[in-house]
Design an enzyme around this catalytic site. Sequence first.
Site, PDB file in Angstrom:
ATOM      1  N   ASP A  65       0.826  -1.210   0.000  1.00 11.62           N
ATOM      2  CA  ASP A  65       0.000   0.000   0.000  1.00 11.62           C
ATOM      3  C   ASP A  65       0.856   1.253   0.000  1.00 11.62           C
ATOM      4  O   ASP A  65       2.067   1.198  -0.116  1.00 11.62           O
ATOM      5  CB  ASP A  65      -1.052  -0.023   1.119  1.00 11.62           C
ATOM      6  CG  ASP A  65      -0.467  -0.455   2.427  1.00 11.62           C
ATOM      7  OD1 ASP A  65       0.584   0.083   2.794  1.00 11.62           O
ATOM      8  OD2 ASP A  65      -1.051  -1.355   3.071  1.00 11.62           O
ATOM      9  N   LYS A  71      -4.883   2.742  -0.134  1.00  9.75           N
ATOM     10  CA  LYS A  71      -5.017   3.110   1.260  1.00  9.75           C
ATOM     11  C   LYS A  71      -4.460   4.491   1.477  1.00  9.75           C
ATOM     12  O   LYS A  71      -3.309   4.682   1.806  1.00  9.75           O
ATOM     13  CB  LYS A  71      -4.296   2.132   2.165  1.00  9.75           C
ATOM     14  CG  LYS A  71      -5.251   1.176   2.790  1.00  9.75           C
ATOM     15  CD  LYS A  71      -4.727   0.686   4.087  1.00  9.75           C
ATOM     16  CE  LYS A  71      -5.685  -0.372   4.568  1.00  9.75           C
ATOM     17  NZ  LYS A  71      -5.158  -1.137   5.637  1.00  9.75           N
ATOM     18  N   MET A 115      -1.491   9.229  12.420  1.00 13.79           N
ATOM     19  CA  MET A 115      -2.603   9.764  11.630  1.00 13.79           C
ATOM     20  C   MET A 115      -3.236  10.989  12.300  1.00 13.79           C
ATOM     21  O   MET A 115      -4.450  11.144  12.299  1.00 13.79           O
ATOM     22  CB  MET A 115      -3.688   8.678  11.423  1.00 13.79           C
ATOM     23  CG  MET A 115      -3.163   7.508  10.622  1.00 13.79           C
ATOM     24  SD  MET A 115      -4.266   6.080  10.637  1.00 13.79           S
ATOM     25  CE  MET A 115      -3.786   5.235  12.123  1.00 13.79           C
TER      26      MET A 115
HETATM   27  N1  SAH Z   1       1.811   0.299  10.632  1.00 12.01           N
HETATM   28  C1  SAH Z   1       2.369   1.629  10.555  1.00 12.01           C
HETATM   29  C2  SAH Z   1       1.354   2.694  10.848  1.00 12.01           C
HETATM   30  C3  SAH Z   1       0.222   2.777   9.878  1.00 12.01           C
HETATM   31  S1  SAH Z   1      -0.885   4.099  10.226  1.00 12.01           S
HETATM   32  C4  SAH Z   1       3.553   1.740  11.515  1.00 12.01           C
HETATM   33  O1  SAH Z   1       3.772   0.845  12.338  1.00 12.01           O
HETATM   34  O2  SAH Z   1       4.285   2.707  11.428  1.00 12.01           O
HETATM   35  C5  SAH Z   1      -0.273   5.363   9.185  1.00 12.01           C
HETATM   36  C6  SAH Z   1       0.351   6.465   9.994  1.00 12.01           C
HETATM   37  O3  SAH Z   1       1.669   6.103  10.391  1.00 12.01           O
HETATM   38  C7  SAH Z   1       0.551   7.747   9.230  1.00 12.01           C
HETATM   39  O4  SAH Z   1      -0.611   8.499   9.166  1.00 12.01           O
HETATM   40  C8  SAH Z   1       1.608   8.428  10.065  1.00 12.01           C
HETATM   41  O5  SAH Z   1       1.048   8.998  11.204  1.00 12.01           O
HETATM   42  C9  SAH Z   1       2.450   7.269  10.500  1.00 12.01           C
HETATM   43  N2  SAH Z   1       3.666   7.095   9.684  1.00 12.01           N
HETATM   44  C10 SAH Z   1       3.994   6.041   8.921  1.00 12.01           C
HETATM   45  N3  SAH Z   1       5.201   6.212   8.360  1.00 12.01           N
HETATM   46  C11 SAH Z   1       5.664   7.397   8.767  1.00 12.01           C
HETATM   47  C12 SAH Z   1       6.842   8.136   8.548  1.00 12.01           C
HETATM   48  N4  SAH Z   1       7.831   7.676   7.769  1.00 12.01           N
HETATM   49  N5  SAH Z   1       6.967   9.353   9.124  1.00 12.01           N
HETATM   50  C13 SAH Z   1       5.997   9.832   9.929  1.00 12.01           C
HETATM   51  N6  SAH Z   1       4.861   9.178  10.164  1.00 12.01           N
HETATM   52  C14 SAH Z   1       4.682   7.971   9.618  1.00 12.01           C
END
Ligand code: SAH
Length: 471
Positions: A250, A272, A385
């Site tokens: 995604d 997504k 998020m």
């Molecule tokens: N499974 C993922 C999270 C998915 S929810 C994890 O463990 O990181 C998606 C959210 O993750 C985004 O809206 C943001 O808040 C955060 N996110 C994911 N990658 C990021 C990154 N490189 N920098 C900042 N926030 C990030």
Amino acid sequence: MEFLPVFLNVRGRRCLVVGGGEVAARKAALLQQAGGRVAVVAPQLGKTLQESLEKREIAYRQGRFEPRDLESAHLVVAATDNPGVNARVAEEAGERRMPVNVVDEPELCTFVVPSIIDRSPIVIAVSSGGAAPVLARLVRARLETLIPATYGRLAKLAADYRQRVKDKFRHPPDRRKFWERVLQGPIAEMVFSGRDKAAREALDATLKAETGEPGTMGEVYLVGGGPGDPDLLTFRALRLMQQADVVVYDRLVANAVLELTRRDAERIYVGKERDNHALPQEKINQLLARLAKQGKRVLRLKGGDPFIFGRGGEEIDTLAQEGVPFQVVPGITAASGSASYAGIPLTHRDYAQACVFVTGHLKDHSVNLNWQMLAQPQQTVVFYMGLKGLDEICGQLIAHGVSPDMPAALVQQATTYRQRVFIGSLTTLPGIAHAAQPKPPTLIIVGEVVRLHEKLAWFEPVETTVADSEW
Ligand code: SAH
């Protein structure tokens, strides 16, 4: 890419080396190793080439370079210590469209000679395109320690059994799976430890036991791809990424991570975005089960960690119900990636003894959280998020008793070259974010630990290549 890597067949072909010194001798030796017929032209020969001449390993014409020396040569290496002569060789070769290498002069070369790890028939070539040969040599040294010296013997075993395995498994995917099992399993270990005979016996037995029928059930690897920097992948993630037949990914998976999946694997994008799911979750769950039932090894690649706001649980729930085998590989979650790369420890003996991960985005678009709990002192709160709800998040925390001056950070695209860190307080961060218009994904960190950023920030995002992480 400055140069295109290719492997040249010089066996039995005439290769000209201009120059008689030690550098020329090294190039001559390399050409000989690959089966080239080496001809040297130089006013005189140094010790090593003189010995080669006496052993009749090379042909030699005494004298200065002349264009006619290039006749019937397939390539030429200029290795004299006279820049004028080297340039002339390059020019004459250029007129004849003949591949030319000029030692230490990348701009005169149409090919460069890489650092080589020779596990024939496996050969690995490492090059910096002439920009930093020492660095290329260091990479080579690291690979040398990584790849068992007996790797060549394993390749030989594979070559010897190639036809038999082909006859047994008519479907290429079955064949590939068989080989992957053999080449990464106990049989390979036997070869590495010098027990070739035992390895062959074991391989014979394994082949006999196989029915040759195509396998019916594949499997699913639910893999955390981390926050963006591909260096943060686990070894297991990388191994599974390179053996999966299909990749279902995604938007959060960074390009640089996706790049590391098998080249010929099928890639399926299931979108997504916030509020805009390219494929509904239920459909994704079913897609995974269906692909695995077709016998495929399916890589379900997710950003961060699959079990943290990743719906990984829902996806494997369906698989478990339908009897599809799966495994889960953790990844570095965005909170860890952001915290490390922004120099904000999530816990600290002086400031925070607990850390909470929450989602700032709820199903009905409100930010309906247990504010009482989040407003507790001595803890760090990380909002995933949370960008859209930022105003409300800051407002509610203040309303529930947190100091309006409580430090807060917003980290954009953490761990990639586009990372940006915005620091403020619960009062100022919303305004800072409105003005800066950060690009997703972003993460919000609230707590006293944010103060440490000023002292501990170490990561300087640098744009390295065009193919670097982006979403
Ligand atoms: N499974 C993922 C999270 C998915 S929810 C994890 O463990 O990181 C998606 C959210 O993750 C985004 O809206 C943001 O808040 C955060 N996110 C994911 N990658 C990021 C990154 N490189 N920098 C900042 N926030 C990030």
